[in-house]
Scaffold this motif. Sequence first.
Motif, PDB file in Angstrom:
ATOM      1  N   GLN A  13       0.835  -1.198   0.000  1.00 51.15           N
ATOM      2  CA  GLN A  13       0.000   0.000   0.000  1.00 51.15           C
ATOM      3  C   GLN A  13       0.869   1.246   0.000  1.00 51.15           C
ATOM      4  OE1 GLN A  13      -2.664  -0.327   3.383  1.00 51.15           O
ATOM      5  NE2 GLN A  13      -4.283  -1.136   2.068  1.00 51.15           N
ATOM      6  N   ALA A  14       0.331   2.315  -0.520  1.00 48.54           N
ATOM      7  CA  ALA A  14       1.026   3.588  -0.488  1.00 48.54           C
ATOM      8  C   ALA A  14       1.395   3.925   0.955  1.00 48.54           C
ATOM      9  CB  ALA A  14       0.168   4.694  -1.084  1.00 48.54           C
ATOM     10  N   GLY A  15       2.640   4.383   1.113  1.00 47.14           N
ATOM     11  CA  GLY A  15       3.151   4.672   2.441  1.00 47.14           C
ATOM     12  C   GLY A  15       3.896   3.512   3.065  1.00 47.14           C
ATOM     13  N   GLY A  16       3.798   2.360   2.453  1.00 46.65           N
ATOM     14  CA  GLY A  16       4.450   1.178   2.980  1.00 46.65           C
ATOM     15  C   GLY A  16       5.900   1.052   2.539  1.00 46.65           C
ATOM     16  N   SER A  17       6.488  -0.085   2.876  1.00 49.04           N
ATOM     17  CA  SER A  17       7.910  -0.315   2.609  1.00 49.04           C
ATOM     18  C   SER A  17       8.133  -1.672   1.966  1.00 49.04           C
ATOM     19  CB  SER A  17       8.721  -0.258   3.911  1.00 49.04           C
ATOM     20  OG  SER A  17       8.629   1.008   4.534  1.00 49.04           O
ATOM     21  N   GLN A  81      16.281  -0.477   0.109  1.00 52.32           N
ATOM     22  CA  GLN A  81      15.205  -0.296   1.087  1.00 52.32           C
ATOM     23  C   GLN A  81      14.329   0.843   0.609  1.00 52.32           C
ATOM     24  OE1 GLN A  81      14.431  -2.008   4.058  1.00 52.32           O
ATOM     25  NE2 GLN A  81      12.584  -0.751   3.892  1.00 52.32           N
ATOM     26  N   MET A  82      13.068   0.553   0.398  1.00 50.90           N
ATOM     27  CA  MET A  82      12.136   1.547  -0.128  1.00 50.90           C
ATOM     28  C   MET A  82      11.070   1.843   0.923  1.00 50.90           C
ATOM     29  SD  MET A  82      11.715   0.164  -4.042  1.00 50.90           S
ATOM     30  CE  MET A  82      10.883  -1.342  -3.551  1.00 50.90           C
ATOM     31  N   ASN A  83      11.053   3.066   1.406  1.00 50.73           N
ATOM     32  CA  ASN A  83      10.081   3.500   2.401  1.00 50.73           C
ATOM     33  C   ASN A  83       9.170   4.562   1.806  1.00 50.73           C
ATOM     34  OD1 ASN A  83      11.375   1.841   4.324  1.00 50.73           O
ATOM     35  ND2 ASN A  83      12.771   3.490   4.910  1.00 50.73           N
ATOM     36  N   SER A  84       8.057   4.779   2.470  1.00 52.98           N
ATOM     37  CA  SER A  84       7.096   5.809   2.036  1.00 52.98           C
ATOM     38  C   SER A  84       6.782   5.670   0.550  1.00 52.98           C
ATOM     39  CB  SER A  84       7.656   7.204   2.324  1.00 52.98           C
ATOM     40  OG  SER A  84       7.958   7.355   3.700  1.00 52.98           O
ATOM     41  N   LEU A  85       6.476   4.462   0.143  1.00 51.40           N
ATOM     42  CA  LEU A  85       6.240   4.209  -1.278  1.00 51.40           C
ATOM     43  C   LEU A  85       5.013   4.955  -1.777  1.00 51.40           C
ATOM     44  CD1 LEU A  85       7.248   0.488  -1.308  1.00 51.40           C
ATOM     45  CD2 LEU A  85       8.141   2.202  -2.894  1.00 51.40           C
ATOM     46  N   LYS A  86       5.113   5.405  -3.013  1.00 48.18           N
ATOM     47  CA  LYS A  86       4.047   6.141  -3.666  1.00 48.18           C
ATOM     48  C   LYS A  86       3.565   5.347  -4.880  1.00 48.18           C
ATOM     49  CE  LYS A  86       6.370  10.506  -2.530  1.00 48.18           C
ATOM     50  NZ  LYS A  86       6.950  11.765  -3.089  1.00 48.18           N
ATOM     51  N   PRO A  87       2.358   5.590  -5.331  1.00 54.54           N
ATOM     52  CA  PRO A  87       1.880   4.898  -6.540  1.00 54.54           C
ATOM     53  C   PRO A  87       2.817   5.093  -7.736  1.00 54.54           C
ATOM     54  CG  PRO A  87       0.044   5.901  -5.414  1.00 54.54           C
ATOM     55  CD  PRO A  87       1.273   6.354  -4.690  1.00 54.54           C
ATOM     56  N   GLU A  88       3.447   6.242  -7.813  1.00 49.13           N
ATOM     57  CA  GLU A  88       4.355   6.500  -8.932  1.00 49.13           C
ATOM     58  C   GLU A  88       5.674   5.730  -8.834  1.00 49.13           C
ATOM     59  OE1 GLU A  88       2.885   8.786  -6.983  1.00 49.13           O
ATOM     60  OE2 GLU A  88       4.218  10.497  -6.571  1.00 49.13           O
ATOM     61  N   THR A 112       4.474  -3.142  -7.034  1.00 52.19           N
ATOM     62  CA  THR A 112       3.150  -2.564  -7.249  1.00 52.19           C
ATOM     63  C   THR A 112       2.748  -1.822  -5.989  1.00 52.19           C
ATOM     64  OG1 THR A 112       2.567  -4.397  -8.718  1.00 52.19           O
ATOM     65  CG2 THR A 112       0.769  -3.041  -7.875  1.00 52.19           C
ATOM     66  N   VAL A 113       2.303  -0.585  -6.157  1.00 53.42           N
ATOM     67  CA  VAL A 113       1.911   0.243  -5.023  1.00 53.42           C
ATOM     68  C   VAL A 113       0.455   0.632  -5.196  1.00 53.42           C
ATOM     69  CG1 VAL A 113       2.432   2.295  -3.660  1.00 53.42           C
ATOM     70  CG2 VAL A 113       4.268   1.117  -4.887  1.00 53.42           C
ATOM     71  N   SER A 114      -0.371   0.233  -4.275  1.00 54.40           N
ATOM     72  CA  SER A 114      -1.794   0.559  -4.344  1.00 54.40           C
ATOM     73  C   SER A 114      -2.075   1.847  -3.582  1.00 54.40           C
ATOM     74  CB  SER A 114      -2.620  -0.584  -3.767  1.00 54.40           C
ATOM     75  OG  SER A 114      -2.313  -0.766  -2.401  1.00 54.40           O
ATOM     76  N   SER A 115      -2.974   2.621  -4.124  1.00 55.52           N
ATOM     77  CA  SER A 115      -3.293   3.917  -3.489  1.00 55.52           C
ATOM     78  C   SER A 115      -4.470   3.779  -2.539  1.00 55.52           C
ATOM     79  CB  SER A 115      -3.595   4.948  -4.561  1.00 55.52           C
ATOM     80  OG  SER A 115      -4.653   4.498  -5.376  1.00 55.52           O
TER      81      SER A 115
END
Length: 115
Positions: A13-17, A81-88, A112-115
Amino acid sequence: QVRLVESGGGLVQAGGSLKLSCAASGSIFNINPMGWYRQAPGKQRELVATITTGGSTNYADSVKGRFTISRDNAKNTVYLQMNSLKPEDAAVYYCNAWVLSSVYWGQGTQVTVSS
């Protein structure tokens, strides 16, 4: 030849890592630098981050402060390490490695990042 195998992609989800890993094998003497690129549908492959054997890093402006690249030279593995993931940020992420003047690519891992 150098073989790069990525792992760690998935749906978040968006905001996840998420944390991606890329293990290198084969003729891996003097791999420098290693890095991550990404390619979203309909877009060109773009740099995400790179890291040298000495630990010097370079990041795309779009991921600075959210993504961290690291490297375990003993394991010939690079991490993202990817934090605060965004849909983009959704894309196929590719590991990249240079050995002298030759460049190698992994097969890619989907993020894949869901909003």
